[in-house]
Scaffold this active site. Sequence first.
Site, PDB file in Angstrom:
ATOM      1  NE  ARG A 123      20.554 -71.883 -49.691  1.00  0.00           N
ATOM      2  CZ  ARG A 123      20.756 -70.117 -49.496  1.00  0.00           C
ATOM      3  NH1 ARG A 123      20.853 -69.819 -48.345  1.00  0.00           N
ATOM      4  NH2 ARG A 123      21.273 -69.494 -50.429  1.00  0.00           N
ATOM      5  CD  GLU A 140      13.570 -70.118 -47.233  1.00  0.00           C
ATOM      6  OE1 GLU A 140      13.935 -69.438 -48.029  1.00  0.00           O
ATOM      7  OE2 GLU A 140      14.484 -70.477 -46.284  1.00  0.00           O
ATOM      8  CG  HIS A 191      16.671 -67.295 -45.951  1.00  0.00           C
ATOM      9  ND1 HIS A 191      16.354 -68.399 -46.993  1.00  0.00           N
ATOM     10  CD2 HIS A 191      17.801 -66.935 -46.078  1.00  0.00           C
ATOM     11  CE1 HIS A 191      17.638 -68.648 -47.366  1.00  0.00           C
ATOM     12  NE2 HIS A 191      18.546 -67.954 -46.861  1.00  0.00           N
TER      13      HIS A 191
END
Length: 314
Positions: free
Chosen positions: A232, A261, A280
Amino acid sequence: MNDRQSIIITGSDLAQEACDLLQGYQLIYAGRQPDEAHLIALCQQHNPLAIIVRYGKITARIMDAAPALRVIAKHGSGIDVIDQHAAAQRDIQVLAAVGANAAAVAEHTWALILACAKSVVTLDGRMRAGYWDKAQHKSIELEGRTLGLIGLGAIGSRVAKAGAAFGMQVIAYDPWAKQLPEGCEAVELEALLRRADVVSLHCPLTEQNRAMINSATLAQFKPGAMLINTARGGLIEEEALANALQDGTLRCAALDSFAQEPLTAPHRWQQLDNVILSPHIGGVSDTSYVKMGCGAARNVLSVLQPGRIAATLP
């Protein structure tokens, strides 16, 4: 079918296998990167029994817009995007598809470790620019070096086993680990940062470990170490990491998740040639897409139709 039989998916798609498991429910797709206002509007319109979370965050306001909501299922393992305290207050279960993307994330972690150690991106760019750097380039050999893992869950344990196969010394910090992979040594965090040539993050994001990689902890890193984050973005204080990369404290870093993000552009990361970036996608593969979707669907059914779950198991 009435609106009380709806399930909202915070994304634009779900694996067909997962849709088959949820046959009988109306599946409402929120689209890519849905914001709070859009999700509130969908909840008010459809009053879903469940939400399957692929993208975005699930806040208390979203929950309040869906009085019938009984379960929030993560399409993956990271439930930090869900307000768990608010869900508990409203008697809404929060469930993760634990381990569904472990193989994919572990493989991506090693892709990033090797890309850093072997200068894959840099050498590719140099070749395309017409250079032949064989005479002056030396890559990092991983055999005999130390791999430090922060977190030893389903993903970290897989990364550890691969590290041992590469001939690395594997050390790990995880106060909650019940057992360690063979050949893995348990250490405290400070010792890990001092000893590791490669530090890889594999822990969930909590308020206790938020920004655990900061200017103070980066100062403890072994000179020339590499940092990999497929966990994360909130685990890292990004400005401090950028400074450590720029001043040479770290050799390089590879990041698959970020505090904000999607990543905004222009961004400081784009100006640093010793950081490798991916959007990601570590947990997204052809196989994990199905596993995460089916895991989330089964978690929904475990709450809405517990008697039906046995029939959906492989």
